[in-house]
Design a protein around this motif. Sequence first.
Motif, PDB file in Angstrom:
ATOM      1  N   VAL A  59       1.266  -1.449  -0.072  1.00 38.04           N
ATOM      2  CA  VAL A  59      -0.258   0.029   0.054  1.00 38.04           C
ATOM      3  C   VAL A  59       0.914   1.064   0.261  1.00 38.04           C
ATOM      4  O   VAL A  59       0.552   2.480  -0.684  1.00 38.04           O
ATOM      5  N   GLU A  60       1.664   1.200   0.004  1.00 36.56           N
ATOM      6  CA  GLU A  60       2.808   2.563   0.824  1.00 36.56           C
ATOM      7  C   GLU A  60       3.562   2.778  -0.601  1.00 36.56           C
ATOM      8  O   GLU A  60       4.018   4.155  -0.448  1.00 36.56           O
ATOM      9  N   VAL A  61       3.797   1.193  -1.062  1.00 33.63           N
ATOM     10  CA  VAL A  61       5.229   2.293  -2.290  1.00 33.63           C
ATOM     11  C   VAL A  61       4.149   2.787  -3.052  1.00 33.63           C
ATOM     12  O   VAL A  61       4.227   3.167  -3.783  1.00 33.63           O
ATOM     13  N   ALA A  62       2.886   1.830  -2.832  1.00 28.61           N
ATOM     14  CA  ALA A  62       1.964   2.481  -4.323  1.00 28.61           C
ATOM     15  C   ALA A  62       1.494   3.894  -3.883  1.00 28.61           C
ATOM     16  O   ALA A  62       1.339   4.695  -5.136  1.00 28.61           O
ATOM     17  N   ARG A  63       1.069   4.411  -2.814  1.00 31.54           N
ATOM     18  CA  ARG A  63       0.828   5.200  -2.511  1.00 31.54           C
ATOM     19  C   ARG A  63       2.308   6.577  -2.976  1.00 31.54           C
ATOM     20  O   ARG A  63       2.059   7.910  -3.044  1.00 31.54           O
ATOM     21  N   ARG A  64       3.990   5.803  -3.391  1.00 30.70           N
ATOM     22  CA  ARG A  64       4.265   6.954  -3.549  1.00 30.70           C
ATOM     23  C   ARG A  64       4.591   6.336  -4.730  1.00 30.70           C
ATOM     24  O   ARG A  64       5.866   6.816  -4.884  1.00 30.70           O
ATOM     25  N   GLY A  65       3.839   6.115  -5.380  1.00 24.31           N
ATOM     26  CA  GLY A  65       3.954   6.441  -6.660  1.00 24.31           C
ATOM     27  C   GLY A  65       4.497   5.007  -7.799  1.00 24.31           C
ATOM     28  O   GLY A  65       4.357   5.370  -8.575  1.00 24.31           O
ATOM     29  N   ALA A  66       5.128   4.155  -7.195  1.00 30.88           N
ATOM     30  CA  ALA A  66       5.336   3.127  -8.101  1.00 30.88           C
ATOM     31  C   ALA A  66       3.825   2.206  -8.440  1.00 30.88           C
ATOM     32  O   ALA A  66       3.374   2.726  -7.778  1.00 30.88           O
ATOM     33  N   LYS A  67       4.674   1.474  -8.866  1.00 25.22           N
ATOM     34  CA  LYS A  67       3.605   0.314 -10.395  1.00 25.22           C
ATOM     35  C   LYS A  67       4.023  -0.502  -9.491  1.00 25.22           C
ATOM     36  O   LYS A  67       5.339  -1.631  -8.819  1.00 25.22           O
ATOM     37  N   VAL A  68       2.811  -1.035  -8.439  1.00 21.40           N
ATOM     38  CA  VAL A  68       3.015  -2.774  -7.513  1.00 21.40           C
ATOM     39  C   VAL A  68       2.915  -4.168  -8.018  1.00 21.40           C
ATOM     40  O   VAL A  68       1.793  -4.005  -8.391  1.00 21.40           O
ATOM     41  N   ILE A  69       3.737  -4.423  -7.892  1.00 19.04           N
ATOM     42  CA  ILE A  69       3.041  -6.037  -7.760  1.00 19.04           C
ATOM     43  C   ILE A  69       3.333  -6.959  -6.617  1.00 19.04           C
ATOM     44  O   ILE A  69       4.191  -7.193  -6.241  1.00 19.04           O
ATOM     45  N   MET A  70       2.538  -7.459  -6.497  1.00 22.12           N
ATOM     46  CA  MET A  70       1.687  -8.235  -5.282  1.00 22.12           C
ATOM     47  C   MET A  70       1.560  -9.931  -5.952  1.00 22.12           C
ATOM     48  O   MET A  70       0.955 -10.257  -6.437  1.00 22.12           O
ATOM     49  N   ALA A  71       3.531 -10.088  -5.042  1.00 22.71           N
ATOM     50  CA  ALA A  71       3.477 -11.520  -5.382  1.00 22.71           C
ATOM     51  C   ALA A  71       3.020 -12.678  -4.117  1.00 22.71           C
ATOM     52  O   ALA A  71       2.614 -12.747  -2.783  1.00 22.71           O
ATOM     53  N   CYS A  72       1.562 -13.642  -4.459  1.00 22.21           N
ATOM     54  CA  CYS A  72       1.104 -13.410  -3.316  1.00 22.21           C
ATOM     55  C   CYS A  72      -0.137 -15.120  -3.727  1.00 22.21           C
ATOM     56  O   CYS A  72      -0.195 -16.040  -4.524  1.00 22.21           O
ATOM     57  N   ARG A  73       0.481 -16.104  -2.177  1.00 25.67           N
ATOM     58  CA  ARG A  73      -0.482 -16.682  -2.837  1.00 25.67           C
ATOM     59  C   ARG A  73      -1.686 -17.298  -2.140  1.00 25.67           C
ATOM     60  O   ARG A  73      -2.388 -17.872  -2.416  1.00 25.67           O
ATOM     61  N   SER A  74      -2.309 -15.685  -1.950  1.00 22.10           N
ATOM     62  CA  SER A  74      -3.488 -16.151  -1.304  1.00 22.10           C
ATOM     63  C   SER A  74      -4.408 -14.628  -1.075  1.00 22.10           C
ATOM     64  O   SER A  74      -3.094 -13.690  -1.466  1.00 22.10           O
ATOM     65  N   GLY A  75      -5.501 -14.837  -1.493  1.00 21.96           N
ATOM     66  CA  GLY A  75      -5.972 -12.952  -1.483  1.00 21.96           C
ATOM     67  C   GLY A  75      -6.057 -12.194  -2.781  1.00 21.96           C
ATOM     68  O   GLY A  75      -6.187 -11.103  -2.915  1.00 21.96           O
ATOM     69  N   ILE A  76      -6.091 -13.044  -3.921  1.00 18.73           N
ATOM     70  CA  ILE A  76      -6.160 -12.985  -5.215  1.00 18.73           C
ATOM     71  C   ILE A  76      -7.949 -12.855  -6.120  1.00 18.73           C
ATOM     72  O   ILE A  76      -8.009 -13.849  -5.656  1.00 18.73           O
TER      73      ILE A  76
END
Length: 325
Positions: A59-76
């Motif tokens: 959330v914080e790196v997205a707030r700071r303008g990054a394109k974020v890739i969340m690599a997750c096992r669950s919650g997709i």
Amino acid sequence: MADKKEKNYDNPFTATITGILDLFRKHEPAGEVKPTDRLDGKTVLVDGASSGLGFAVAVEVARRGAKVIMACRSGIPAKGEEAKRRSGSENIHMLPVDFSDLESIRKLVSDLHDQFGSIDILICNAGIVPKKSRKTSQGLEEMFMVNYFSKFVFVNLLLERGCFNLIHPRIIFVASETHRNPKEFDWDSFGVYKDYTIQKSIELYGYYKLLLTTFAVELSRRLNQGSAGFPVFALCPGPVNSNIGREAPKIFQPLMKMIFAIFFRSPEKASKPVIYLATSGDVADKTFDYLFLMSRKEVNEMAADPGNGQRLWTLSEQLQKKLDI
Ligand SMILES: NC(=O)c1ccc[n+]([C@@H]2O[C@H](COP(=O)([O-])OP(=O)(O)OC[C@H]3O[C@@H](n4cnc5c(N)ncnc54)[C@H](OP(=O)(O)O)[C@@H]3O)[C@@H](O)[C@H]2O)c1
């Protein structure tokens, strides 16, 4: 140098008390997280981003303008949608991965390469404290795999496939102060599956964080041979009110949740050292740095020893070859 005063993270009780006491000790901050430290134009992959610290970091790196890739096992896709709502950014994407499965890591690297090309910052965060040993599909012990070996495989596959944008890249490992607990390496049983129960879990957690920290230092040596330019960082966020204790015995869960809620830091607060290492210009020219909370520290001397780094790398490579990944 190692800590003069030995800390005790041997079992869940002493680890919790030590973690809480650490929060009350005086710490000299390494620097500050400035609102002006932005990540516009950068692509950041955060793994283990479905929960706790990893979610707060995403959330914080997205707030700071990054394109974020969340690599997750669950919650997709639910956690990605929540991260978009909380950050106000639509530039958040998700990729599935199970770090206990080597094939899944290989697929993550292919998906990343095909869909996004390259990343600027990798934040290796996923970790577990299992209640007992479990065998992975490749016959390894799950905590060894998730907390250490998956990261060796993942980072090396990313490097081999050219998945890092080599203009100001950074790799950040979420480690732990528990890496100071083990007295020695157990090289002979590296990667060998062993049964254990909850009593041994925290001790092994510290041991695998020692392997992770040793790998981080060695990776920094290898990536910065000759010239600097590829910083590798590791950190301990201190005690975080996350879901890390999810496998604790049911009878202790209410008490544990209460202690976590009262004494541990929120994932948002605890994410500060990660955000500092990801964004700050102060550390841009470093080859390696380790933070505990926001304080700069030396890693344990066993982790800093080049001989240990070399040996761990060789054993990890041999295991990877044996598993044909
Ligand atoms: N909490 C603390 O007090 C503390 C202190 C020092 C260091 N740390 C470190 O901080 C990091 C984050 O932990 P946390 O406290 O935020 O705990 P958490 O809330 O339990 O989050 C752990 C994350 O790791 C993911 N994960 C676990 N096994 C995985 C697997 N096989 N494949 C892919 N992802 C997997 C989880 O995914 P699922 O949601 O799908 O399970 C979750 O997103 C860990 O490395 C931990 O060791 C925590």
